[in-house]
Design a protein around this motif. Structure first.
Motif, short mmCIF file in Angstrom:
data_model
loop_
_atom_site.label_atom_id
_atom_site.label_comp_id
_atom_site.label_asym_id
_atom_site.label_seq_id
_atom_site.Cartn_x
_atom_site.Cartn_y
_atom_site.Cartn_z
N VAL A 103 0.77 -1.33 -0.04
CA VAL A 103 -0.20 -0.03 -0.12
C VAL A 103 0.91 1.25 0.12
N LEU A 104 0.73 2.10 -0.89
CA LEU A 104 1.14 3.42 -1.01
C LEU A 104 0.45 4.58 -0.91
N ALA A 105 0.97 5.75 -0.13
CA ALA A 105 0.15 6.92 -0.03
C ALA A 105 1.00 8.02 0.14
N GLY A 106 0.62 9.20 0.19
CA GLY A 106 1.23 10.44 0.45
C GLY A 106 2.13 10.87 -0.68
N GLN A 107 2.14 10.65 -1.80
CA GLN A 107 2.83 11.15 -2.95
C GLN A 107 2.53 12.81 -3.06
N HIS A 108 1.34 13.19 -2.99
CA HIS A 108 1.02 14.44 -2.76
C HIS A 108 0.66 14.92 -1.54
N PRO A 109 1.54 15.73 -0.82
CA PRO A 109 1.29 15.85 0.82
C PRO A 109 -0.20 16.27 1.25
N SER A 110 -0.59 17.24 0.59
CA SER A 110 -1.95 17.92 1.02
C SER A 110 -3.03 16.86 1.02
N GLU A 111 -2.89 15.76 0.19
CA GLU A 111 -3.86 14.80 0.21
C GLU A 111 -3.78 13.97 1.21
N GLN A 112 -4.02 14.42 2.54
CA GLN A 112 -3.44 13.64 3.84
C GLN A 112 -4.55 12.44 3.97
N CYS A 113 -5.84 12.55 3.50
CA CYS A 113 -6.57 11.21 3.49
C CYS A 113 -5.89 10.00 3.23
N GLY A 114 -4.96 10.14 2.10
CA GLY A 114 -4.32 8.88 1.72
C GLY A 114 -3.51 8.10 2.83
N PRO A 115 -2.44 8.99 3.23
CA PRO A 115 -1.96 8.36 4.52
C PRO A 115 -2.84 7.80 5.56
N LEU A 116 -3.70 8.48 5.88
CA LEU A 116 -4.69 8.06 7.01
C LEU A 116 -5.39 6.68 6.52
N ALA A 117 -5.73 6.66 5.05
CA ALA A 117 -6.51 5.39 4.64
C ALA A 117 -5.30 4.12 4.68
N ALA A 118 -4.10 4.41 4.46
CA ALA A 118 -3.16 3.28 4.57
C ALA A 118 -2.89 2.96 6.08
N CYS A 119 -2.95 4.12 7.07
CA CYS A 119 -2.95 3.48 8.35
C CYS A 119 -3.90 2.87 8.97
N GLY A 120 -5.24 3.17 8.15
CA GLY A 120 -6.38 2.53 8.74
C GLY A 120 -6.28 1.21 8.14
N ILE A 121 -5.66 0.56 7.03
CA ILE A 121 -5.65 -0.74 6.77
C ILE A 121 -4.55 -1.46 7.91
N ALA A 122 -3.73 -0.69 8.21
CA ALA A 122 -2.84 -1.32 9.04
C ALA A 122 -3.42 -1.67 10.48
N GLU A 123 -4.16 -0.90 10.76
CA GLU A 123 -4.90 -0.88 12.11
C GLU A 123 -6.13 -2.01 11.99
N PHE A 124 -6.68 -2.04 10.96
CA PHE A 124 -7.68 -2.98 10.92
C PHE A 124 -7.13 -4.48 10.86
N LEU A 125 -5.97 -4.56 10.15
CA LEU A 125 -5.27 -5.72 10.11
C LEU A 125 -4.99 -6.28 11.49
N LEU A 126 -4.60 -5.50 12.29
CA LEU A 126 -4.06 -5.79 13.67
C LEU A 126 -5.23 -6.09 14.54
N SER A 127 -6.45 -5.72 13.96
CA SER A 127 -7.53 -5.76 15.03
C SER A 127 -8.11 -6.90 15.23
N ALA A 128 -9.03 -7.15 16.01
CA ALA A 128 -9.85 -8.57 16.37
C ALA A 128 -10.65 -9.05 15.45
N HIS A 129 -10.96 -8.11 14.51
CA HIS A 129 -12.14 -8.31 13.54
C HIS A 129 -11.82 -9.74 12.71
N PRO A 130 -12.87 -10.78 12.72
CA PRO A 130 -12.56 -11.84 12.11
C PRO A 130 -12.24 -11.72 10.45
N GLU A 131 -12.58 -10.67 9.86
CA GLU A 131 -11.93 -10.56 8.49
C GLU A 131 -10.84 -10.19 8.11
#
Ligand SMILES: [Zn+2]
Length: 384
Positions: free
Chosen positions: A175-203
């Motif tokens: 997963v890549l994000a943050g090429q264009h710095p002002s599009e800060q939603c991208g890095p947050l989306a990438a962080c969301g993926i990592a946090e989801f993967l480390l969660s207890a959610h069965p999926e």
């Protein structure tokens, strides 16, 4: 202490800041080249008295009429404010309805700051490099492996996250994000993926059985710190820095050279997911006005019929399982100067590419969009 408006902090953007009447301030956005001239972020200090402050935001005068059209063309779009440490953001009009206006020369908004208090006002949710670094340190305590891709042009570490697979024979996903710095939603989306993967959610647990996941949430770390719109500190647009990469032509930006060498030479991911951001509503169809980009002629890019079929399934996942067609009712095209085009060509990598409209994405909204898209992609790959 009087009221004050400043921009000399991490992610700050604003120049020629001046009080033109009591409680009425103006500033110029600092752009690079149209349309990368839409972002501003300032700190408002209430001083001893506090009170209401009107803020007019003008286009960067150094960019002339192109810059004026380039900035104002991103609006109308809600502006955002944060009363904390650049962590939790709200649209200004949630607190103060009706204060925003979008004229032919500038945007205008209004905030209220308590005595001795302060807040940040910006064109969108802001996610500073220092917060990313602190977040990655916390993630390392939850099972992720955190290191650095290498040093940026100005010598900053580019945080790299590895969420190791728990099963045998995993798919390598990147997963890549943050090429264009002002599009800060991208890095947050990438962080969301990592946090989801480390969660207890069965999926999440199911995906970790199947996938070895690597993330670079913020490739243009210098640009983030300096409050740039889109370019690196070498004045390169990283999104279009990859012409000829799969034929051996090195990208120009230091960060892109590191990235391409690692991706194509070592990691060779089966799945590559890239995030960007839009801003605004003008010319777009319906909210949330998100976008997606696809290969125009994938049969000319993928050598193997199996990879072509898998790519078409991933592409149609963007169309039917996400809101990626709400901006223009059609996708954008991944052009031959972009990284995903060359990764698909060199490694047969599947390359979904998503643009979140950061006029409407909150911190958690962007994080969930990342996790939602990642889950949709794995539902598709599992069903094939
Ligand atoms: Zn972008």
């Amino acid at each position: 202490m009087p009221m004050r408006v400043t921009s000399d902090f991490e992610c700050g953007n604003g120049k020629n800041i001046a009080e033109i009447a009591p409680g009425h301030w103006r500033l110029d956005e600092v752009g690079e080249k149209a349309p990368y001239c839409k972002y501003f972020c300032v700190r408002v200090e209430g001083g001893d008295a506090g009170g209401m402050l009107r803020l007019d935001i003008y286009p960067d005068p150094a960019l002339g009429d192109d810059g004026r059209v380039g900035m104002l063309g991103h609006y109308p779009a809600p502006l955002w404010f944060c009363e904390g440490d650049l962590d939790h953001w709200l649209p200004v009009t949630h607190r103060w309805p009706g204060v925003e206006s979008y004229g032919p020369d500038c945007l205008s908004t209004q905030v209220v700051v308590p005595p001795g208090g302060s807040l940040y006002a910006a064109s969108n949710v802001v996610f500073p490099y220092s917060r990313l670094v602190a977040w990655a340190e916390r993630l390392a305590q939850r099972g992720a492996v955190v290191d650095s891709l290498g040093a940026s042009f100005e010598g900053r570490d580019i945080p790299r996250i590895h969420v190791p697979a728990t099963g045998a024979h995993p798919l390598t996903a990147f997963v890549l994000a943050g090429q264009h710095p002002s599009e800060q939603c991208g890095p947050l989306a990438a962080c969301g993926i990592a946090e989801f993967l480390l969660s207890a959610h069965p999926e999440a647990r199911a995906i970790r059985q199947e996938a070895d996941v690597w993330l670079l949430p913020m490739i243009n770390v210098d640009g983030n710190v300096h409050g740039r719109n889109g370019w690196t500190m070498q004045d390169i647009n990283p999104c279009t820095d990859f012409t000829g990469a799969s034929d051996g032509v090195a990208p120009k930006a230091v960060e892109d050279q590191l990235l391409w060498a690692w991706l194509a030479g070592e990691l060779r991911p089966g799945l590559y997911l890239e995030f960007h951001g839009y801003l605004g509503t003008r010319g777009f169809a319906e909210r949330p006005c998100d976008g997606c980009y696809v290969l125009e002629r994938p049969a000319e890019v993928y050598a193997s019929p199996d990879r072509l079929r898998a790519y078409e399934a991933v592409r149609d996942t963007l169309f039917w399982d996400t809101t990626g067609l709400t901006a223009r009712s059609r996708p954008g095209i991944l052009s031959p100067d972009m990284l995903p085009y060359h990764l698909a060509r060199a490694c047969g990598t599947l390359v979904p590419f998503y643009e979140i409209n950061h006029a409407f994405a909150s911190v958690q909204g962007a994080r969930r969009k990342g996790a939602d898209l990642f889950r949709a992609l794995f539902r598709t790959l599992r069903a094939m």
